[in-house]
Motif scaffolding. Structure first.
Motif, mmCIF file in Angstrom:
data_model
loop_
_atom_site.group_PDB
_atom_site.id
_atom_site.type_symbol
_atom_site.label_atom_id
_atom_site.label_comp_id
_atom_site.label_asym_id
_atom_site.label_seq_id
_atom_site.Cartn_x
_atom_site.Cartn_y
_atom_site.Cartn_z
ATOM 1 N N LYS A 25 0.819 -1.221 0.000
ATOM 2 C CA LYS A 25 0.000 0.000 0.000
ATOM 3 C C LYS A 25 0.851 1.268 0.000
ATOM 4 N N GLY A 26 2.166 1.108 0.076
ATOM 5 C CA GLY A 26 3.062 2.262 0.004
ATOM 6 C C GLY A 26 3.539 2.798 1.343
ATOM 7 N N TYR A 27 3.235 2.097 2.420
ATOM 8 C CA TYR A 27 3.691 2.529 3.737
ATOM 9 C C TYR A 27 5.111 2.048 4.001
ATOM 10 N N LYS A 28 5.839 2.843 4.778
ATOM 11 C CA LYS A 28 7.179 2.458 5.214
ATOM 12 C C LYS A 28 7.019 1.680 6.521
ATOM 13 N N VAL A 29 7.249 0.379 6.467
ATOM 14 C CA VAL A 29 6.970 -0.503 7.607
ATOM 15 C C VAL A 29 8.275 -0.921 8.272
ATOM 16 N N GLN A 30 8.377 -0.670 9.570
ATOM 17 C CA GLN A 30 9.533 -1.126 10.336
ATOM 18 C C GLN A 30 9.169 -2.395 11.099
ATOM 19 N N PRO A 31 9.819 -3.519 10.776
ATOM 20 C CA PRO A 31 9.523 -4.770 11.473
ATOM 21 C C PRO A 31 10.410 -4.982 12.695
ATOM 22 N N PHE A 32 9.839 -5.655 13.678
ATOM 23 C CA PHE A 32 10.560 -6.066 14.881
ATOM 24 C C PHE A 32 10.161 -7.504 15.205
ATOM 25 N N LYS A 33 11.017 -8.191 15.946
ATOM 26 C CA LYS A 33 10.739 -9.562 16.369
ATOM 27 C C LYS A 33 11.107 -9.728 17.835
ATOM 28 N N CYS A 34 10.180 -10.247 18.628
ATOM 29 C CA CYS A 34 10.477 -10.544 20.026
ATOM 30 C C CYS A 34 11.419 -11.742 20.121
ATOM 31 N N GLY A 35 12.386 -11.619 21.011
ATOM 32 C CA GLY A 35 13.299 -12.739 21.260
ATOM 33 C C GLY A 35 14.489 -12.768 20.328
ATOM 34 N N PRO A 36 15.409 -13.695 20.573
ATOM 35 C CA PRO A 36 16.644 -13.797 19.777
ATOM 36 C C PRO A 36 16.458 -14.670 18.541
ATOM 37 N N ASP A 37 15.502 -14.313 17.712
ATOM 38 C CA ASP A 37 15.157 -15.121 16.529
ATOM 39 C C ASP A 37 15.714 -14.452 15.293
ATOM 40 N N TYR A 38 16.660 -15.130 14.619
ATOM 41 C CA TYR A 38 17.322 -14.521 13.462
ATOM 42 C C TYR A 38 16.855 -15.122 12.144
ATOM 43 N N ILE A 39 15.877 -16.019 12.196
ATOM 44 C CA ILE A 39 15.275 -16.544 10.961
ATOM 45 C C ILE A 39 14.104 -15.661 10.555
ATOM 46 N N ILE A 53 14.461 -5.820 13.652
ATOM 47 C CA ILE A 53 15.246 -5.658 14.870
ATOM 48 C C ILE A 53 14.711 -6.570 15.971
ATOM 49 N N ASN A 54 15.614 -7.301 16.612
ATOM 50 C CA ASN A 54 15.238 -8.166 17.733
ATOM 51 C C ASN A 54 15.033 -7.340 18.996
ATOM 52 N N LEU A 55 13.945 -7.630 19.687
ATOM 53 C CA LEU A 55 13.640 -7.005 20.974
ATOM 54 C C LEU A 55 13.608 -8.111 22.014
ATOM 55 N N ASP A 56 14.589 -8.140 22.895
ATOM 56 C CA ASP A 56 14.759 -9.284 23.784
ATOM 57 C C ASP A 56 15.158 -8.814 25.178
ATOM 58 N N THR A 57 14.256 -8.958 26.142
ATOM 59 C CA THR A 57 14.545 -8.516 27.505
ATOM 60 C C THR A 57 15.250 -9.582 28.340
ATOM 61 N N PHE A 58 15.643 -10.699 27.698
ATOM 62 C CA PHE A 58 16.464 -11.692 28.395
ATOM 63 C C PHE A 58 17.942 -11.311 28.273
ATOM 64 N N MET A 59 18.372 -10.957 27.054
ATOM 65 C CA MET A 59 19.786 -10.641 26.823
ATOM 66 C C MET A 59 20.075 -9.145 26.833
ATOM 67 N N GLY A 79 4.995 0.544 12.653
ATOM 68 C CA GLY A 79 5.869 -0.451 13.271
ATOM 69 C C GLY A 79 5.065 -1.699 13.597
ATOM 70 N N ILE A 80 5.573 -2.848 13.214
ATOM 71 C CA ILE A 80 4.920 -4.125 13.538
ATOM 72 C C ILE A 80 5.912 -4.994 14.296
ATOM 73 N N VAL A 81 5.513 -5.404 15.495
ATOM 74 C CA VAL A 81 6.320 -6.301 16.318
ATOM 75 C C VAL A 81 5.685 -7.680 16.269
ATOM 76 N N GLU A 82 6.424 -8.665 15.773
ATOM 77 C CA GLU A 82 5.920 -10.041 15.821
ATOM 78 C C GLU A 82 6.320 -10.678 17.143
ATOM 79 N N GLY A 83 5.338 -11.174 17.875
ATOM 80 C CA GLY A 83 5.608 -11.824 19.145
ATOM 81 C C GLY A 83 6.259 -13.180 18.972
ATOM 82 N N MET A 84 6.483 -13.852 20.099
ATOM 83 C CA MET A 84 7.065 -15.199 20.079
ATOM 84 C C MET A 84 6.248 -16.101 20.995
#
Length: 212
Positions: A25-39, A53-59, A79-84
């Motif tokens: 749709k033409g939006y600039k979307v910034q993705p995030f992922k909870c946890g240390p997931d690099y896949i 960008i990984n968001l991880d409150t363990f490390m 901004g869209i944060v995908e949970g784990m």
């Protein structure tokens, strides 16, 4: 944040599908992922054209997680944060969980719920998630694997009775189930990926999600 009661509910499919839809749709979307997931982050980057960008409150500290969220989202439209895992699943009870990250960032949660084998029984399930932690703001629900329009109307009644917003649904689709068996859906020009974007566009109130 796109999160779910349990793993396998469809949050990954819907999170990446929304990333793809909003980018289309033409939006600039910034993705995030909870946890240390690099896949998952590599799939996000392929969809959005921006590093995920990984968001991880363990490390990392909560302060560092907040700093990452603000810095990388500063020039984005959405901004869209995908949970784990499940929303409250952490390394020690709910510590390090998606819920803790949502509370740390002060962002709302859209809960993706697999509804294939239930209707009004969703009411106590959702009520429990909504009221479990007051600092975790569940703003609405997207139902996955909905069997029919009648089934969806029954699920809408659940949301009406709980006074929580229903953002729509994804119907049962063999193509999407086939695609999600691998390490996440790839977003090449495969038919199931085009179908996913079309299904979200037609069945999910994506304009309302943008408002949030």
């Amino acid at each position: 944040m796109i999160a779910a009661p349990t793993s396998g509910s469809g949050k990954t499919t819907i999170a990446r599908g929304l990333m793809a839809l909003f980018t289309k749709k033409g939006y600039k979307v910034q993705p995030f992922k909870c946890g240390p997931d690099y896949i998952d982050t590599k799939f996000h980057e392929a969809v959005c054209g921006r590093p995920s960008i990984n968001l991880d409150t363990f490390m990392a500290s909560k302060e560092h997680v907040r700093e990452l969220f603000v810095r990388y989202g500063a020039d984005a439209d959405i901004g869209i944060v995908e949970g784990m895992m499940g929303l409250f699943d952490g390394y020690d009870r709910d510590e390090g969980s998606s819920a803790e990250i949502a509370a740390t960032l002060g962002i709302q949660v859209v809960l993706v719920v697999d509804a294939k084998s239930a209707a009004y029984s969703m009411a106590p399930l959702l009520q429990g998630f909504i009221s479990f932690r007051k600092d975790v703001r569940i703003c609405g629900v997207i139902f996955n694997k909905v069997g029919s329009e009648k089934h969806f109307r029954m699920l809408q009644q659940v949301c009406e009775d709980l006074h929580i917003e229903c953002f729509g649904y994804l119907p049962k689709s063999p193509a999407l189930e086939q695609g999600s068996r691998y390490l996440g859906l790839d977003f090449s020009e495969r038919a199931e990926n085009k179908e996913l974007i079309e299904l979200l566009e037609n069945n999910v109130r994506w304009q309302r999600l943008i408002e949030l």
